[in-house]
Each structure stands twice: as structure tokens, then as C-alpha cells.
Design a protein around this motif. Sequence first.
Motif, PDB file in Angstrom:
ATOM      1  N   SER A 113     -36.026  34.257 -33.460  1.00 55.50           N
ATOM      2  CA  SER A 113     -36.945  34.758 -34.730  1.00 55.50           C
ATOM      3  C   SER A 113     -36.798  33.887 -36.258  1.00 55.50           C
ATOM      4  O   SER A 113     -37.350  34.038 -37.249  1.00 55.50           O
ATOM      5  N   ASP A 114     -36.510  32.329 -35.931  1.00 59.35           N
ATOM      6  CA  ASP A 114     -36.008  31.767 -37.038  1.00 59.35           C
ATOM      7  C   ASP A 114     -36.669  30.816 -37.138  1.00 59.35           C
ATOM      8  O   ASP A 114     -37.129  29.906 -36.210  1.00 59.35           O
ATOM      9  N   ASP A 115     -37.386  30.720 -38.681  1.00 55.20           N
ATOM     10  CA  ASP A 115     -38.234  29.837 -38.524  1.00 55.20           C
ATOM     11  C   ASP A 115     -37.713  28.223 -39.474  1.00 55.20           C
ATOM     12  O   ASP A 115     -38.491  27.922 -39.845  1.00 55.20           O
ATOM     13  N   ILE A 300     -34.538   9.850 -28.777  1.00 53.02           N
ATOM     14  CA  ILE A 300     -34.378  10.713 -28.460  1.00 53.02           C
ATOM     15  C   ILE A 300     -35.775  11.177 -29.090  1.00 53.02           C
ATOM     16  O   ILE A 300     -36.388  11.954 -28.409  1.00 53.02           O
ATOM     17  N   VAL A 301     -36.730  11.062 -29.752  1.00 60.56           N
ATOM     18  CA  VAL A 301     -37.766  12.008 -30.622  1.00 60.56           C
ATOM     19  C   VAL A 301     -38.777  11.383 -29.189  1.00 60.56           C
ATOM     20  O   VAL A 301     -39.689  11.951 -28.849  1.00 60.56           O
ATOM     21  N   SER A 302     -38.024  10.093 -28.734  1.00 62.43           N
ATOM     22  CA  SER A 302     -39.828   9.964 -27.743  1.00 62.43           C
ATOM     23  C   SER A 302     -39.522  10.317 -26.131  1.00 62.43           C
ATOM     24  O   SER A 302     -40.195   9.710 -25.481  1.00 62.43           O
ATOM     25  N   LEU A 303     -38.365  11.151 -26.147  1.00 65.81           N
ATOM     26  CA  LEU A 303     -38.041  11.369 -25.097  1.00 65.81           C
ATOM     27  C   LEU A 303     -39.201  11.841 -24.290  1.00 65.81           C
ATOM     28  O   LEU A 303     -39.846  13.521 -25.471  1.00 65.81           O
ATOM     29  N   PRO A 304     -39.722  12.536 -22.994  1.00 67.81           N
ATOM     30  CA  PRO A 304     -40.269  13.445 -22.116  1.00 67.81           C
ATOM     31  C   PRO A 304     -40.298  14.502 -21.867  1.00 67.81           C
ATOM     32  O   PRO A 304     -39.215  15.081 -22.270  1.00 67.81           O
ATOM     33  N   ALA A 305     -41.308  15.950 -21.800  1.00 69.33           N
ATOM     34  CA  ALA A 305     -40.496  16.924 -22.315  1.00 69.33           C
ATOM     35  C   ALA A 305     -39.056  17.656 -23.000  1.00 69.33           C
ATOM     36  O   ALA A 305     -38.666  17.653 -22.274  1.00 69.33           O
ATOM     37  N   LEU A 306     -39.442  17.223 -23.987  1.00 71.92           N
ATOM     38  CA  LEU A 306     -38.382  17.301 -24.854  1.00 71.92           C
ATOM     39  C   LEU A 306     -38.739  19.150 -25.717  1.00 71.92           C
ATOM     40  O   LEU A 306     -39.844  19.311 -25.775  1.00 71.92           O
ATOM     41  N   SER A 307     -37.774  19.161 -25.506  1.00 75.05           N
ATOM     42  CA  SER A 307     -37.544  20.822 -25.637  1.00 75.05           C
ATOM     43  C   SER A 307     -37.404  20.871 -27.192  1.00 75.05           C
ATOM     44  O   SER A 307     -37.014  20.468 -28.587  1.00 75.05           O
ATOM     45  N   ASP A 308     -38.167  22.429 -27.756  1.00 75.99           N
ATOM     46  CA  ASP A 308     -38.058  22.950 -29.409  1.00 75.99           C
ATOM     47  C   ASP A 308     -36.932  22.496 -30.269  1.00 75.99           C
ATOM     48  O   ASP A 308     -37.068  22.138 -31.038  1.00 75.99           O
ATOM     49  N   GLU A 309     -35.681  23.171 -30.078  1.00 79.56           N
ATOM     50  CA  GLU A 309     -35.331  23.252 -30.280  1.00 79.56           C
ATOM     51  C   GLU A 309     -34.378  22.003 -30.008  1.00 79.56           C
ATOM     52  O   GLU A 309     -33.382  21.436 -32.103  1.00 79.56           O
ATOM     53  N   VAL A 310     -34.421  21.122 -29.635  1.00 78.25           N
ATOM     54  CA  VAL A 310     -33.760  19.028 -29.484  1.00 78.25           C
ATOM     55  C   VAL A 310     -34.701  18.791 -30.471  1.00 78.25           C
ATOM     56  O   VAL A 310     -33.850  18.012 -31.597  1.00 78.25           O
ATOM     57  N   GLY A 350     -55.113  29.432 -34.743  1.00 74.60           N
ATOM     58  CA  GLY A 350     -55.210  30.482 -33.940  1.00 74.60           C
ATOM     59  C   GLY A 350     -53.613  30.390 -32.994  1.00 74.60           C
ATOM     60  O   GLY A 350     -53.730  30.450 -31.806  1.00 74.60           O
ATOM     61  N   ALA A 351     -52.621  29.483 -33.104  1.00 71.88           N
ATOM     62  CA  ALA A 351     -51.510  29.296 -32.565  1.00 71.88           C
ATOM     63  C   ALA A 351     -50.622  29.700 -31.474  1.00 71.88           C
ATOM     64  O   ALA A 351     -50.892  31.210 -31.863  1.00 71.88           O
ATOM     65  N   PRO A 352     -49.922  30.647 -30.621  1.00 74.49           N
ATOM     66  CA  PRO A 352     -49.142  31.310 -30.399  1.00 74.49           C
ATOM     67  C   PRO A 352     -47.739  31.623 -31.437  1.00 74.49           C
ATOM     68  O   PRO A 352     -47.578  30.361 -32.098  1.00 74.49           O
ATOM     69  N   LEU A 353     -47.215  32.620 -30.809  1.00 74.39           N
ATOM     70  CA  LEU A 353     -46.377  32.779 -32.139  1.00 74.39           C
ATOM     71  C   LEU A 353     -44.903  31.737 -31.865  1.00 74.39           C
ATOM     72  O   LEU A 353     -44.679  30.953 -33.118  1.00 74.39           O
ATOM     73  N   ALA A 354     -44.714  31.681 -30.821  1.00 72.09           N
ATOM     74  CA  ALA A 354     -44.111  30.491 -30.806  1.00 72.09           C
ATOM     75  C   ALA A 354     -43.908  29.271 -31.300  1.00 72.09           C
ATOM     76  O   ALA A 354     -43.063  28.592 -31.752  1.00 72.09           O
ATOM     77  N   LYS A 355     -45.790  29.154 -31.358  1.00 70.79           N
ATOM     78  CA  LYS A 355     -45.867  27.728 -31.344  1.00 70.79           C
ATOM     79  C   LYS A 355     -45.554  26.952 -32.773  1.00 70.79           C
ATOM     80  O   LYS A 355     -45.503  26.644 -33.560  1.00 70.79           O
ATOM     81  N   ARG A 356     -45.650  28.116 -33.386  1.00 67.64           N
ATOM     82  CA  ARG A 356     -46.431  28.943 -35.070  1.00 67.64           C
ATOM     83  C   ARG A 356     -44.852  28.444 -35.950  1.00 67.64           C
ATOM     84  O   ARG A 356     -44.815  27.979 -36.759  1.00 67.64           O
ATOM     85  N   ARG A 357     -43.740  29.379 -34.981  1.00 66.93           N
ATOM     86  CA  ARG A 357     -42.639  29.826 -35.606  1.00 66.93           C
ATOM     87  C   ARG A 357     -42.032  27.979 -35.418  1.00 66.93           C
ATOM     88  O   ARG A 357     -41.133  27.855 -36.498  1.00 66.93           O
ATOM     89  N   HIS A 358     -42.280  27.173 -34.558  1.00 70.78           N
ATOM     90  CA  HIS A 358     -41.361  25.383 -34.243  1.00 70.78           C
ATOM     91  C   HIS A 358     -42.376  24.694 -35.299  1.00 70.78           C
ATOM     92  O   HIS A 358     -41.724  24.042 -35.569  1.00 70.78           O
TER      93      HIS A 358
END
Length: 462
Positions: A113-115, A300-310, A350-358
Motif C-alpha cells: 500500500s506504500d506509494d 540496472i535501469v536498462s535490464l529487461p524484466a525489471l521488477s517495480d521494487e527494483v 485509467g491504469a490498474p491500481l498497482a500500476k498507478r501506485r508504482h
Amino acid sequence: TARRFFAGAANSKGGEGRGAEPEGLHEALFARHAVAIMGDEDREDLLDIPLLLKRTTEALGAAQGQSHGAFILRQYLHVVISVDFCDEASRRRAERLAESVLMRAPLEPRCDSDDGVGRLSKYSLADLGVLLLRRCGGLSRGFEPRTSKHQSLEAQCSTRAVLLVSDLCKPLRPSSGSASEAEDQDDGEGHFATRLSWRLQEIKDGIEERQRRRTQLAELKKKAVANEEFIEAQRIKEQTKKIEQELASFTKEEGALQAERDSILMRVLGILRALLRWSTSDIQKEPALFATLDQILRPIVSLPALSDEVEVATITAICLFCSRHGDTAVGHWSLLLELVRSLRQEDQAGAPLAKRRHCRARAAVAARTLVDCALVHGSNGTLDREEILGAAHALAAVPFASRHIVVEPLCSWFLGLGHLFFEEHLRMPVIEVQWALGWMFVEAFKHGSRSFEDVDDDQEQA
């Protein structure tokens, strides 16, 4: 209580006994604060440094296996940082403890829940490990004059920590002798996660392809059943079962690879963020630390399949570089503005909630960095007047739902650079910033408003 936790006998109920249970957490916190408010003489009389270091090492070993182990370890580290090491043996032992904390301490859990806004910041275990390493190297937490001796100590401390980062990166380097992997290995520190990232991207593509194929087979099966072609329907069912097995295998492999890569990346980024946060020297005179921007963070920023947290952690580290170095801030200024402006695109799409928080988490980091850089680098001429006013324009023109992200940075901008706005406003009205100043006053005197996190939760439930 402090004596029992930090200076008691080995068989007493200290950090590895009662303190590790939920009912003993408040006692550990009170004991740490009691030591913090003591005078130097009382603290020296109370604490046995060898025993304290032993207890802290035991708490580090137990932190991974206990639900509240990281909390107990944090209390011990706060106390260790507050003591003075009078002999070389204790200093070396504390230095080894600091390195062990950076290499083995549990990573901070992620809050879904942290934005990135409205949370009280706390020191991570990596921060405490770096502070202990600096303490052992003769450096303090506060500001120190940039003398040649102080710069030398800062460079030695950062070099020691960057060497630990290099050791962390080794498990992710390619081990086989293929040409492509050898080329990645020779490219430097920044490509240590390329092999795992490309494999993750291949798995994600394979999962998407099989999901599409499964959807197509489901439609074909419905048509076969409707046309009473039961043999064809059975054949399609067997194909679907095979695809389900492949999906399960790919999903399992994806989880294992991502956990392996992200755990090491988050530890590396945690160490670098702590170094940048606590160092007070001229960063250009710390070659080991300054080189991590090009050798680790940008790749690291240019890595493929980068997770939101990283991604958010990497952006945070790059933003710390921008706050410390003016030329780096100028080079990343358009990126920071784009991260803040992306709030408008996410709000309209109107993006999904997880994408908006990211998106909000990235924008929150960029907003704070824009103001910090304007305050720090604007005074020495590195940033010109247009760039400083451009930061205010970007912060002012955010959607209503994202205003809570920029309220605090905007207040800092007005308090430190408000004279630029009024000078510009006398020549030509700055409508966006003037409007932002108006709604900030409204927010200041508004009562009983619901938090934006509650609104997001309601949308998710609906």
C-alpha cells in the motif's frame, strides 16, 4: 531493562530470549532509548562492549529465522553505533560485524500500500551497517568539514563498502564459457544481472504466448462441443492440459529466478543508497562510489524484466547522486521532469491500481529530488533560472488525485525559492504555479478529508 538486554549475563533473557518474542519487543525498544539518553559515563559503566558485540552477532544470525528478528537486531545496532571503541580489537570486531550486517541482514519487507508518500522514514539495516562501518573508520553521523583527512577517511569507507558490493555481484555473473556470456562478464560490474534478466524476459514471453494459446484453445473447444465433435474436443483438452503444465513450470522458474536476482539487486542498491545518504564528502573525490553510477545503477535501469521494487530503488539511488552532484542532476533533469509528468498520463489512462501506485512511487522520488537539486545546485549556478522554474511548473500541473505527492516538495520550493516565482510573476504571470499556491492554501485549511489511500482501496474493492 537496558542492563538485561545489553549487558546481562549470557544465560539471562536478553536479545535471543524474551526480546525475540512479541511481548518483549517494547522492552527492547525502551532499553535502546534508555541507553541513548544516558550520559557517556553511565553508558560506559553499563555496557560491556565485547558482550554487546557478541549479542549483536547472535541477533544477526537469528534475524532470518525469527519473525521479529530484524527489529531486535535494529535495537542492538543502534546501541553499538552509540558506543566508542577504545581498543583496536573491539574496533576490528565491530568492523567485521558491520560487513556481516551489509552482507547478511534481512532485507526490508515491501508494503503493497506504500506509494512513497506520507510515511515516516526509518533507517534500514543497510543504513545502520554503513553507519557502523563509518564509526569504525573514524567518521561520525553529522556534518564534518571537508578537510583532506576527512576526504581520505570517506574514500576509504566507501571503497570498503563498494568492494562488498562487488562480492555480492559475483554470484550473478555468468559461469559458463560461451562467447556472449564472456562478453557480458568483460563489460564490467553493471552487467552482472544481465544473464538472469534475459532469462526472465524469455520466461515472461513464454508465459504470455502460452496464455494466448490457452485462450485460443478454450474457444476452439467450445466450438467443437457445440458442433458435437467430441474427439476434436478431447484432443484440444489434452493440448490445454499440456499447456497448463508448461505454464506451471514456467511460473515456478520465474519466481525462483526473480527472487534470486531481486534479492541481490535490492541488497546492492540498499548499500549504495546508504553510502550516498550518509557520506558528506565531495563525491567526485570518491572514485569507487562515483563510478557505481555508470557501472551499476545505469545498467540496472536498462535490464529487461525489471521488477517495480527494483526500479524504484534504482531511481532513488540515481536521485541521490543528482542531489550530491550538479552535473549529474543536469544530465537527469529531463528524466525527473518526465517521471513527475507521467502522473497525468496514468490518471487519464485509467491504469490498474498497482500500476498507478508504482507510477506515484517513482514520481514521489522525482518530485523530492527536483526540489532538493533546485535548492542545492540553483544557488551555485549549476541549474539556471528556467530549470528551477520548470521544476515548479511540473510539480504544479499534477492531477487532483496526485496532489498529495507534491504538496511537501512544493512547500519546500516556495520556502526556499519563492522569490524567483514572485520576480517572474511581476514580469509575466505564472498561471500554473499561481494556481498551485491557491490549492495549497485550500488544502492547509481543509478539514475531514479522506486519504487518497482509502479512495484507492475503495476503487480496488469496487
